[in-house]
Design an enzyme around this catalytic site. Structure first.
Site, PDB file in Angstrom:
ATOM      1  N   GLU A 140      33.097 -82.046  30.542  1.00 49.67           N
ATOM      2  CA  GLU A 140      34.003 -80.888  30.620  1.00 49.67           C
ATOM      3  C   GLU A 140      34.485 -80.515  29.228  1.00 49.67           C
ATOM      4  O   GLU A 140      34.766 -81.392  28.424  1.00 49.67           O
ATOM      5  CB  GLU A 140      35.249 -81.251  31.451  1.00 49.67           C
ATOM      6  CG  GLU A 140      34.949 -81.823  32.808  1.00 49.67           C
ATOM      7  CD  GLU A 140      36.205 -82.405  33.480  1.00 49.67           C
ATOM      8  OE1 GLU A 140      37.334 -82.065  33.074  1.00 49.67           O
ATOM      9  OE2 GLU A 140      36.030 -83.208  34.409  1.00 49.67           O
TER      10      GLU A 140
ATOM     11  N   LYS B 217      36.812 -79.872  26.276  1.00 49.55           N
ATOM     12  CA  LYS B 217      38.158 -80.381  25.990  1.00 49.55           C
ATOM     13  C   LYS B 217      38.925 -79.256  25.303  1.00 49.55           C
ATOM     14  O   LYS B 217      38.689 -78.960  24.124  1.00 49.55           O
ATOM     15  CB  LYS B 217      38.082 -81.616  25.098  1.00 49.55           C
ATOM     16  CG  LYS B 217      39.444 -82.241  24.832  1.00 49.55           C
ATOM     17  CD  LYS B 217      39.273 -83.561  24.089  1.00 49.55           C
ATOM     18  CE  LYS B 217      40.572 -84.324  23.947  1.00 49.55           C
ATOM     19  NZ  LYS B 217      41.619 -83.612  23.251  1.00 49.55           N
TER      20      LYS B 217
ATOM     21  N   ASP C 132      41.844 -77.303  23.494  1.00 46.37           N
ATOM     22  CA  ASP C 132      42.870 -77.725  22.549  1.00 46.37           C
ATOM     23  C   ASP C 132      44.165 -76.972  22.838  1.00 46.37           C
ATOM     24  O   ASP C 132      44.463 -75.951  22.230  1.00 46.37           O
ATOM     25  CB  ASP C 132      42.383 -77.436  21.125  1.00 46.37           C
ATOM     26  CG  ASP C 132      43.194 -78.190  20.109  1.00 46.37           C
ATOM     27  OD1 ASP C 132      44.005 -79.046  20.513  1.00 46.37           O
ATOM     28  OD2 ASP C 132      43.022 -77.930  18.908  1.00 46.37           O
TER      29      ASP C 132
ATOM     30  N   TYR D 281      42.246 -79.793  35.443  1.00 46.12           N
ATOM     31  CA  TYR D 281      41.122 -80.719  35.312  1.00 46.12           C
ATOM     32  C   TYR D 281      41.427 -82.136  35.791  1.00 46.12           C
ATOM     33  O   TYR D 281      40.572 -83.001  35.752  1.00 46.12           O
ATOM     34  CB  TYR D 281      40.606 -80.778  33.870  1.00 46.12           C
ATOM     35  CG  TYR D 281      41.695 -81.024  32.836  1.00 46.12           C
ATOM     36  CD1 TYR D 281      42.386 -82.221  32.771  1.00 46.12           C
ATOM     37  CD2 TYR D 281      42.020 -80.027  31.923  1.00 46.12           C
ATOM     38  CE1 TYR D 281      43.378 -82.427  31.849  1.00 46.12           C
ATOM     39  CE2 TYR D 281      43.016 -80.222  30.984  1.00 46.12           C
ATOM     40  CZ  TYR D 281      43.693 -81.429  30.951  1.00 46.12           C
ATOM     41  OH  TYR D 281      44.685 -81.620  30.040  1.00 46.12           O
TER      42      TYR D 281
ATOM     43  N   LYS E 195      34.459 -85.832  20.310  1.00 49.18           N
ATOM     44  CA  LYS E 195      35.079 -84.803  19.471  1.00 49.18           C
ATOM     45  C   LYS E 195      34.046 -83.980  18.709  1.00 49.18           C
ATOM     46  O   LYS E 195      33.026 -84.505  18.281  1.00 49.18           O
ATOM     47  CB  LYS E 195      36.030 -85.464  18.451  1.00 49.18           C
ATOM     48  CG  LYS E 195      37.235 -86.172  19.071  1.00 49.18           C
ATOM     49  CD  LYS E 195      38.087 -85.217  19.821  1.00 49.18           C
ATOM     50  CE  LYS E 195      39.521 -85.106  19.547  1.00 49.18           C
ATOM     51  NZ  LYS E 195      40.331 -85.516  18.577  1.00 49.18           N
TER      52      LYS E 195
ATOM     53  N   CYS F 244      44.038 -51.682 -10.781  1.00 47.97           N
ATOM     54  CA  CYS F 244      43.451 -51.551  -9.452  1.00 47.97           C
ATOM     55  C   CYS F 244      41.944 -51.325  -9.580  1.00 47.97           C
ATOM     56  O   CYS F 244      41.522 -50.400 -10.281  1.00 47.97           O
ATOM     57  CB  CYS F 244      44.098 -50.379  -8.723  1.00 47.97           C
ATOM     58  SG  CYS F 244      43.267 -49.992  -7.169  1.00 47.97           S
TER      59      CYS F 244
ATOM     60  N   CYS G 153      41.065 -47.565  -8.319  1.00 44.50           N
ATOM     61  CA  CYS G 153      41.472 -46.303  -8.950  1.00 44.50           C
ATOM     62  C   CYS G 153      41.880 -46.489 -10.410  1.00 44.50           C
ATOM     63  O   CYS G 153      42.174 -45.514 -11.098  1.00 44.50           O
ATOM     64  CB  CYS G 153      42.633 -45.666  -8.178  1.00 44.50           C
ATOM     65  SG  CYS G 153      44.190 -46.544  -8.354  1.00 44.50           S
TER      66      CYS G 153
ATOM     67  N   CYS H 126      48.714 -52.162  -6.517  1.00 45.97           N
ATOM     68  CA  CYS H 126      48.261 -50.967  -7.223  1.00 45.97           C
ATOM     69  C   CYS H 126      49.399 -49.953  -7.222  1.00 45.97           C
ATOM     70  O   CYS H 126      50.041 -49.738  -6.196  1.00 45.97           O
ATOM     71  CB  CYS H 126      47.039 -50.415  -6.500  1.00 45.97           C
ATOM     72  SG  CYS H 126      46.681 -48.700  -6.894  1.00 45.97           S
TER      73      CYS H 126
ATOM     74  N   CYS I  32      45.153 -43.318  -5.004  1.00 46.36           N
ATOM     75  CA  CYS I  32      44.183 -44.421  -4.937  1.00 46.36           C
ATOM     76  C   CYS I  32      43.373 -44.270  -3.644  1.00 46.36           C
ATOM     77  O   CYS I  32      43.935 -44.314  -2.548  1.00 46.36           O
ATOM     78  CB  CYS I  32      44.922 -45.760  -4.965  1.00 46.36           C
ATOM     79  SG  CYS I  32      43.841 -47.162  -4.633  1.00 46.36           S
TER      80      CYS I  32
HETATM   81  S1  IVH Z   1      41.438 -85.686  31.171  1.00 45.39           S
HETATM   82  C1  IVH Z   1      43.012 -89.401  32.226  1.00 45.39           C
HETATM   83  N1  IVH Z   1      40.107 -83.479  30.781  1.00 45.39           N
HETATM   84  O1  IVH Z   1      42.974 -83.941  26.043  1.00 45.39           O
HETATM   85  C2  IVH Z   1      42.706 -88.462  31.177  1.00 45.39           C
HETATM   86  N2  IVH Z   1      41.873 -83.989  29.284  1.00 45.39           N
HETATM   87  O2  IVH Z   1      43.188 -86.354  24.350  1.00 45.39           O
HETATM   88  C3  IVH Z   1      43.527 -87.246  31.255  1.00 45.39           C
HETATM   89  N3  IVH Z   1      42.290 -82.277  27.587  1.00 45.39           N
HETATM   90  O3  IVH Z   1      46.021 -85.152  27.246  1.00 45.39           O
HETATM   91  C4  IVH Z   1      42.975 -86.170  30.508  1.00 45.39           C
HETATM   92  N4  IVH Z   1      40.720 -80.889  28.245  1.00 45.39           N
HETATM   93  O4  IVH Z   1      45.704 -82.601  27.039  1.00 45.39           O
HETATM   94  C5  IVH Z   1      41.097 -84.267  30.349  1.00 45.39           C
HETATM   95  N5  IVH Z   1      38.887 -81.533  30.592  1.00 45.39           N
HETATM   96  C6  IVH Z   1      39.863 -82.315  30.162  1.00 45.39           C
HETATM   97  C7  IVH Z   1      40.667 -81.971  29.055  1.00 45.39           C
HETATM   98  C8  IVH Z   1      41.670 -82.839  28.637  1.00 45.39           C
HETATM   99  C9  IVH Z   1      41.696 -81.094  27.374  1.00 45.39           C
HETATM  100  C10 IVH Z   1      43.379 -82.824  26.770  1.00 45.39           C
HETATM  101  C11 IVH Z   1      44.583 -83.285  27.573  1.00 45.39           C
HETATM  102  C12 IVH Z   1      44.696 -84.741  27.280  1.00 45.39           C
HETATM  103  C13 IVH Z   1      44.048 -84.830  25.941  1.00 45.39           C
HETATM  104  C14 IVH Z   1      43.571 -86.231  25.669  1.00 45.39           C
END
Ligand code: IVH
Length: 709
Positions: free
Chosen positions: A126, A128, A130, A237, A325, A430, A433, A448, A454
């Protein structure tokens, strides 16, 4: 930070000292990240230090500290919100940085469960996101509580705020377990982030460093109405406490969450093995730049929830999941040239022309260098940045793409500097001009002085004039303005020329409708759109003039105060900077400061600028603004503060109404406050008001006062 020696060469004493050092640095970074709005350290650096801490602990287990960063999730909760103890802890995730970390993760799980190498073991992969995680508690299908993660055990009660987020259902669709805690990510899209920062800039408010901080800052508002005005999104999620299972698998649970009314990420996939997991990681990484929101990796989770249960959790992270990551969005490349762009207000902005390089999936060939001090290795106070290293043409430079799309030059590699590189001489004239470019006391920017003469300033001013919040003429955008400005026959050189375009086009040898990209219909539509805009509200007109420091909301304030174009322009013409009645009146407008006022007076005082405005006005019918002050209202001119919960209206509505009656609404109580309207739950503001002898009324008292019972 100085290079740290390899972990396997550390003596025990060095390891002990470094663990102490890392505990301190990481704890500080944690607090800044989770409770402040401005991160001190990049995520990549944080992960690197945390990984190093773990390696030192693995080598010297006896030295592990009681406050070890490995045992901590998030930061302490901030003051101001009620605390919520999570019934089921909110966990963090362990990190994988490369493919071997991922294969080792899967192998470790097989070992733990005693599975053969060829036994089936599926994972979800899935995105992740931010953002920041949020836990939503539903009882009998109704949202009863929303809490941030906090330190994983205790978070902040942000229920009122969460209720303002469109993606968060207040009630679930049928068949939800009696108790269901849904967990997911609150985040902001790139587009919404950029728009929010534009609004913040204009209001003179603090801008956010990246979408994550914007989302966190927006969710953690003590006034939920502010959260409502922010475009937050939510994706589900995971879950916490449950009275009945959602499904037998993670993928099934995601489907179930979707059926209950949540948004789930369409990029989540079920993968049969690590090869598929890694392929999906690369797929997501490829799409990353075009998704429109920030991702920092991919989360893999064992799909079978029975196996998840068996695997269980370590101190703060589950054994059944890992976050793979993305590498930090950084790249080194050569700086080929520094170009200077001239903006609407004459600001000279240095732009780095780079040898094209891929940064986080996007090819970057231009980046901002901010201003001349930044190039020279100084900040606006004269203090050193990059340890004083300046940036020169020909240098190898490090480019980064933060959440906010515009790439920036971050650092320079002195060891790769060509022998003949010379310090960059920021132009004193500038480039467009040739007028003198001057830097005023206290201004980070050189400008400028060519004004309307200009061409670069003229084009930028025209683009601003037709922009969305100004004249907003359909079919006349930045591209057309550039073309019409450059064209010998169309000659759109100043705003008034837009309104003579149709008449002038009729006498041109080649008509607009016969030009490339145009036709009978599009030309007609454009002329009609221009015609429609001859009638324009005063606030839009003031904003469209593009006077420095005068943004959209200031334009509205000015329009509301002066009411008509005649009154406004007379006041601007009559005012002298720093003296006299018109000046005093102008700076008395809440939201108009001396800098803005001086800029207005200067613009109206310049003959060329004034003539241009007058030529434009000749084509327009300016709509008066609604007057704000209702002279006979008992609250006109009074400073009012609202606190506590209001029953009959939202805080935003109360504020708008008070302002419509001529009151000034303030957020804090001071000796200048005339009236405090206190609803249930009023706290320190009521106490302070009483101490200061400020009149305090309740909501009904307020309604009676304004005659609205
Ligand atoms: S699972 C038991 N799934 O990442 C684990 N976390 O570094 C619970 N996050 O605190 C998290 N997308 O804020 C999970 N698809 C995803 C996620 C996700 C973003 C974030 C979440 C978590 C942090 C962990």
């Amino acid at each position: 930070m100085a290079e740290r020696p390899p972990v396997d060469r550390l003596t025990e004493a060095e390891a002990w000292a470094e663990l102490a050092d890392l505990a301190r640095i990481l704890a500080r970074a944690n607090i800044a990240y989770h409770t402040g709005d401005a991160p001190e350290m990049s995520d990549a650096e944080y992960d690197r230090l945390k990984a190093r801490n773990a390696r030192i602990e693995a080598r010297f287990p006896g030295l592990k500290r009681a406050d070890s960063p490995s045992e901590q999730v998030g930061g302490p909760v901030a003051e101001g919100f009620a605390k919520v103890r999570h019934r089921v802890r909110m966990l963090s995730l362990a990190n994988a940085f490369d493919e071997s970390d991922v294969t080792e993760f899967a192998a470790r799980i097989r070992r733990y469960l005693g599975l053969d190498a060829d036994a089936p073991l599926a994972f979800t992969a899935e995105p992740k996101i931010d953002g920041l995680s949020l836990s939503l508690r539903y009882e009998n299908g109704t949202l009863v509580r929303a809490a941030t993660r906090g330190d994983g055990q205790t978070g902040e009660d942000v229920t009122a705020n969460a209720r303002t987020i469109g993606d968060i259902p207040q009630r679930l669709k049928g068949g939800a377990p009696d108790v269901l805690e849904v967990r997911g990510e609150v985040y902001m899209s790139h587009q919404d982030f950029a728009a929010l920062n534009a609004v913040q800039t204009e209001a003179g408010a603090r801008t956010f460093a990246n979408p994550r901080n914007a989302a966190a800052g927006s969710l953690r508002q003590l006034d939920a109405e502010i959260t409502r005005s922010r475009p937050l999104k939510f994706l589900a999620y995971a879950w916490g406490e449950l009275s009945a299972p959602l499904a037998e698998t993670q993928s099934g649970a995601l489907n179930r969450l979707a059926a209950l009314g949540f948004r789930t990420n369409p990029l989540a996939r079920l993968c049969a093995n690590t090869t598929e997991m890694l392929a999906h990681y690369r797929h997501i990484e490829d799409k990353r730049a075009t998704l429109g929101y920030d991702l920092d990796g991919v989360v893999y989770k064992v799909d079978d929830l029975g196996l998840q249960d068996r695997l269980g959790v370590r101190s703060t992270t589950p054994r059944w999941a890992i976050a793979h990551k993305f590498p930090a969005e950084l790249a080194w490349t050569r700086l080929d040239a520094i170009d200077i762009q001239v903006g609407r207000t004459g600001a000279l902005s240095p732009v780095a022309r780079l040898r094209p390089v891929t940064v986080g999936g996007v090819v970057v060939s231009n980046a901002t260098l901010h201003n001349e001090d930044y190039i020279a290795g100084r900040d606006s106070t004269g203090a050193e940045i990059r340890a004083g290293r300046d940036i020169r043409i020909g240098d190898r430079v490090q480019v980064y793409r933060a959440g906010d799309v515009i790439p920036k030059v971050k650092d320079v590699d002195l060891s790769a500097r060509p022998g003949d590189a010379t310090p960059f001489g920021f132009p004193r004239t500038c480039p467009e001009c040739g007028s003198e470019a001057v830097r005023e006391e206290g201004d980070a920017v050189r400008r400028c002085t060519g004004g309307l003469g200009c061409p670069a300033q003229a084009v930028e001013k025209l683009k601003h004039f037709v922009s969305r919040a100004a004249f907003d003429i359909e079919g006349l955008g930045a591209k057309q303005i550039e073309a019409f400005h450059a064209d010998e026959h169309l000659r759109v050189r100043e705003p008034a020329d837009i309104f003579t375009l149709e008449a002038r086009d009729a006498t041109n040898p080649v008509k607009l409708k016969d030009r490339d990209g145009w036709g009978e219909k599009s030309a007609q539509n454009l002329f009609r759109a221009i015609e429609d805009r001859r009638r324009i509200p005063l606030a839009r007109l003031i904003f469209a003039l593009g006077i420095r420091h005068v943004g959209e909301s200031a334009s509205r304030l000015l329009a509301a105060h002066y009411g008509s174009w005649r009154a406004f322009s007379d006041a601007m013409t009559g005012a002298r900077i720093g003296q006299g009645e018109p000046w005093q009146q102008m700076i008395a407008i809440d939201g108009v400061g001396e800098v803005m006022a001086a800029s207005l007076v200067t613009a109206f005082g310049q003959d060329a600028e004034r003539a241009l405005i007058d030529r434009l006005i000749g084509f327009l019918e300016v709509e008066d603004a609604e007057p704000v002050t209702v002279a006979d209202s008992p609250v006109a001119g009074k400073t009012v503060v609202f606190t506590g919960t209001l029953q009959g209206m939202t805080r935003a509505e109360a504020k708008a109404r008070a302002e419509a009656l001529g009151a000034k609404v303030s957020g804090s109580v001071s000796a200048r406050t005339d009236l405090l309207v206190a609803g249930p739950g009023a706290g320190s503001k009521a106490t302070k008001a009483e101490a200061l002898g400020v009149t305090v009324v309740d909501e009904n008292g307020w309604l009676a006062l304004i005659g609205a019972e």
